[in-house]
Design an enzyme around this catalytic site. Sequence first.
Site, PDB file in Angstrom:
ATOM      1  CD  GLN A  43      -3.383  -4.376   6.586  1.00  6.33           C
ATOM      2  OE1 GLN A  43      -3.126  -3.763   5.695  1.00  6.33           O
ATOM      3  NE2 GLN A  43      -3.789  -5.235   6.869  1.00  6.33           N
TER       4      GLN A  43
ATOM      5  CE  LYS B 279      -3.878  -2.291   2.521  1.00  8.80           C
ATOM      6  NZ  LYS B 279      -4.405  -2.548   3.531  1.00  8.80           N
TER       7      LYS B 279
ATOM      8  CG  ASP C  77      -9.713  -0.351   5.132  1.00  9.85           C
ATOM      9  OD1 ASP C  77      -9.574  -0.576   4.027  1.00  9.85           O
ATOM     10  OD2 ASP C  77      -9.324   0.312   6.304  1.00  9.85           O
TER      11      ASP C  77
END
Length: 299
Positions: free
Chosen positions: A105, A61, A128
């Site tokens: 994460q 990422k 997200d």
Amino acid sequence: MTTTLTSQPIAINIDGKKSAAKLLENTAQEVCQLKQQGITPCLAVVLVGDDAASHVYVRNKLRTAEQVGIKSIELRFDAQLTEARLLATIDELNNDPAVHGILVQLPLPQQINESAIVRAISPVKDVDGFHPQNAGGLVQGQRVITPCTPLGCLLLLQEYGGDLSGKHAVVIGRSNIVGKPMASLLLHAHCSVTTLHSRSRDAAQLARQADILIAAVGQPQMIDASWVKPGALVIDVGINRVTRPDGSTRLVGDVDYDSVSLVAKAITPVPGGVGPMTIACLMQNTVLAAELQLQQAAG
Ligand code: NDP
């Protein structure tokens, strides 16, 4: 003379890497436009503990962010981090106007309540798309930040399937991060949607009615050709690590690619299908987050 009948794959291999590269090009242009307005989109990635897969995902990422001109900040904590300390970090990032996207994460160590962390992220920085406000907005068809994986699947379907309107889509899996938002997106694309899960009866028979089949189950190669209608579009979200007889490991999806490619019209491989699109959509979401904050600041 004898004739041997051989079964040849008929399915088009859906190239997620190629589609992701195109999406990243567009994102890089949008980043340039924001920079001309004095805004450098910035993504903060929070990594807790030493889960090997999480480290790989975060590295990919951050590398992709750099590639498209998005600034990134990495905040690493050891596995003993307390929930209070993580909440305080999120609060700081929420209040920092130079940070546009926050990604924590997952999974988190067990002493930390994941749902409390997801709810603590400001919805306009929630790249997200997991915050309940974004999840609810998606169901209602509002312009909100949408979870990256189902968004990536939808873009692949539109590219390879054209107009989705009126098609029957079957989503196998009902998680908050893949199955449920996927079903909402397909509904907004005017599909007739069926969601299957571990309690569904006659799942294979229902799946066989699908023009579009999405597998997000987490069971290695569970979906074989007997689940697939000839000519269906098949998207394999699953990422499962399996061990070969010699002890080495490899990644496989939830779909048995070899048998399904004999009947499907098109199918995503694993790796190289949905995975690259997920990361590309994260970059798109970071740009969208920066735009939403710009609009908010303008009142
Ligand atoms: P979850 O474990 O949260 O959900 C799995 C879903 O599959 C559940 O709804 C479960 O049903 C259902 N299920 C399990 N077994 C069966 C079965 N035998 N028949 C029908 N349904 C079944 O997984 P996620 O949604 O988080 O992830 C799914 C897969 O996608 C995983 O392999 C994951 O690694 C991968 N993934 C890939 C990403 C990418 O970027 N490519 C991103 C995110 C995930 P029930 O609700 O009844 O338990």
